[in-house]
Write an enzyme that holds these catalytic residues in place. Sequence first.
Site, PDB file in Angstrom:
ATOM      1  N   ASP A   1       0.849  -1.192   0.000  1.00 12.43           N
ATOM      2  CA  ASP A   1       0.000   0.000   0.000  1.00 12.43           C
ATOM      3  C   ASP A   1       0.877   1.231   0.000  1.00 12.43           C
ATOM      4  OD1 ASP A   1      -2.919   0.957   0.304  1.00 12.43           O
ATOM      5  OD2 ASP A   1      -1.749   2.240   1.635  1.00 12.43           O
TER       6      ASP A   1
HETATM    7  N1  LIG Z   1       3.238   3.840 -12.214  1.00 11.08           N
HETATM    8  C1  LIG Z   1       3.252   4.448 -10.998  1.00 11.08           C
HETATM    9  N2  LIG Z   1       2.237   4.212 -10.138  1.00 11.08           N
HETATM   10  C2  LIG Z   1       2.311   4.827  -8.929  1.00 11.08           C
HETATM   11  C3  LIG Z   1       3.339   5.710  -8.560  1.00 11.08           C
HETATM   12  N3  LIG Z   1       3.080   6.152  -7.290  1.00 11.08           N
HETATM   13  C4  LIG Z   1       1.939   5.550  -6.877  1.00 11.08           C
HETATM   14  N4  LIG Z   1       1.490   4.745  -7.871  1.00 11.08           N
HETATM   15  C5  LIG Z   1       0.315   3.886  -7.858  1.00 11.08           C
HETATM   16  C6  LIG Z   1       0.668   2.509  -7.339  1.00 11.08           C
HETATM   17  C7  LIG Z   1      -0.646   2.008  -6.853  1.00 11.08           C
HETATM   18  O1  LIG Z   1      -1.324   1.400  -7.950  1.00 11.08           O
HETATM   19  C8  LIG Z   1      -1.374   3.279  -6.432  1.00 11.08           C
HETATM   20  C9  LIG Z   1      -1.395   3.414  -4.920  1.00 11.08           C
HETATM   21  O2  LIG Z   1      -2.627   2.921  -4.445  1.00 11.08           O
HETATM   22  P1  LIG Z   1      -2.701   1.563  -3.575  1.00 11.08           P
HETATM   23  O3  LIG Z   1      -1.414   1.320  -2.879  1.00 11.08           O
HETATM   24  O4  LIG Z   1      -3.950   1.618  -2.791  1.00 11.08           O
HETATM   25  O5  LIG Z   1      -2.817   0.409  -4.688  1.00 11.08           O
HETATM   26  P2  LIG Z   1      -4.013   0.182  -5.705  1.00 11.08           P
HETATM   27  O6  LIG Z   1      -5.290   0.709  -5.174  1.00 11.08           O
HETATM   28  O7  LIG Z   1      -3.580   0.687  -7.057  1.00 11.08           O
HETATM   29  O8  LIG Z   1      -4.057  -1.401  -5.835  1.00 11.08           O
HETATM   30  P3  LIG Z   1      -4.265  -2.444  -4.615  1.00 11.08           P
HETATM   31  O9  LIG Z   1      -4.917  -1.698  -3.497  1.00 11.08           O
HETATM   32  O10 LIG Z   1      -2.878  -2.936  -4.276  1.00 11.08           O
HETATM   33  O11 LIG Z   1      -5.112  -3.522  -5.234  1.00 11.08           O
HETATM   34  O12 LIG Z   1      -0.650   4.393  -6.958  1.00 11.08           O
HETATM   35  C10 LIG Z   1       4.392   5.935  -9.516  1.00 11.08           C
HETATM   36  O13 LIG Z   1       5.347   6.684  -9.284  1.00 11.08           O
HETATM   37  N5  LIG Z   1       4.299   5.276 -10.695  1.00 11.08           N
END
Ligand SMILES: Nc1nc2c(ncn2[C@H]2C[C@H](O)[C@@H](COP(=O)(O)OP(=O)(O)OP(=O)(O)O)O2)c(=O)[nH]1
Length: 210
Positions: free
Chosen positions: A79
């Site tokens: 996260d």
């Molecule tokens: N490509 C890229 N993505 C980033 C960067 N910084 C943050 N992110 C993305 C990664 C994660 O997909 C998102 C952060 O949100 P979370 O940690 O809640 O994950 P997310 O909701 O995407 O998926 P999940 O909860 O793990 O199923 O932001 C970056 O520098 N590059």
Amino acid sequence: MTTLVLASASPARLTVLRKAGVEPFVVVSGVDEDAVQEALGPSAAPSRVVTELARAKATAVLTELPADVAADAVIIGCDSMLLIDGTLQGKPHTADIARARWRSMMGRSGTLLTGHCVLRVRDGATVGESSADSATVVHFGTPSGDDLEAYLESGEPMQVAGAFTLDGLGGWFIDRIEGDPSSVIGIGLPLVRRLLGEVGIGVSELWGPR
Ligand SMILES: Nc1nc2c(ncn2[C@H]2C[C@H](O)[C@@H](COP(=O)(O)OP(=O)(O)OP(=O)(O)O)O2)c(=O)[nH]1
């Protein structure tokens, strides 16, 4: 061979692992992050919040694994949130929020925190766990008004923690970082290597055919 299970919907995390030689088995956790954060309470330390969210995601997918995967697996949950001005910021979701955040953070720095939880699984049961967060200081540039509007128009900042990416359009507006770039993108490879070691797995065991 041990299967690496990525408990994440994040395309960024999947790409980081694939480029690092691992084809993960992806299971989206569907964890209600707001509910986890609320249960931790308002005084929970930022590093504990991201690590507990990572743990909740990894734990949630354990029962979703097919038997052949759960026989010998390692689950990774992550996260990411931006700590700035004493508050943790996730995804902005709307252009107005992303714009306000950029107007506040440009020319300044914040700390991108990524919590990680690794669960070692054998025959469907957790037999080992290691977790930690990584912190990377991010120094934000100062996009022009036109560039900021164009960036918002792209839709990218709304979908990522902190309203920026290092490896996408946001890269034009990040002056420098102090720490691990993969952790900013979403999964810190050097930290995961350490956490895997703590549950008895060497990273090269997980690399696919070269
Ligand atoms: N490509 C890229 N993505 C980033 C960067 N910084 C943050 N992110 C993305 C990664 C994660 O997909 C998102 C952060 O949100 P979370 O940690 O809640 O994950 P997310 O909701 O995407 O998926 P999940 O909860 O793990 O199923 O932001 C970056 O520098 N590059």
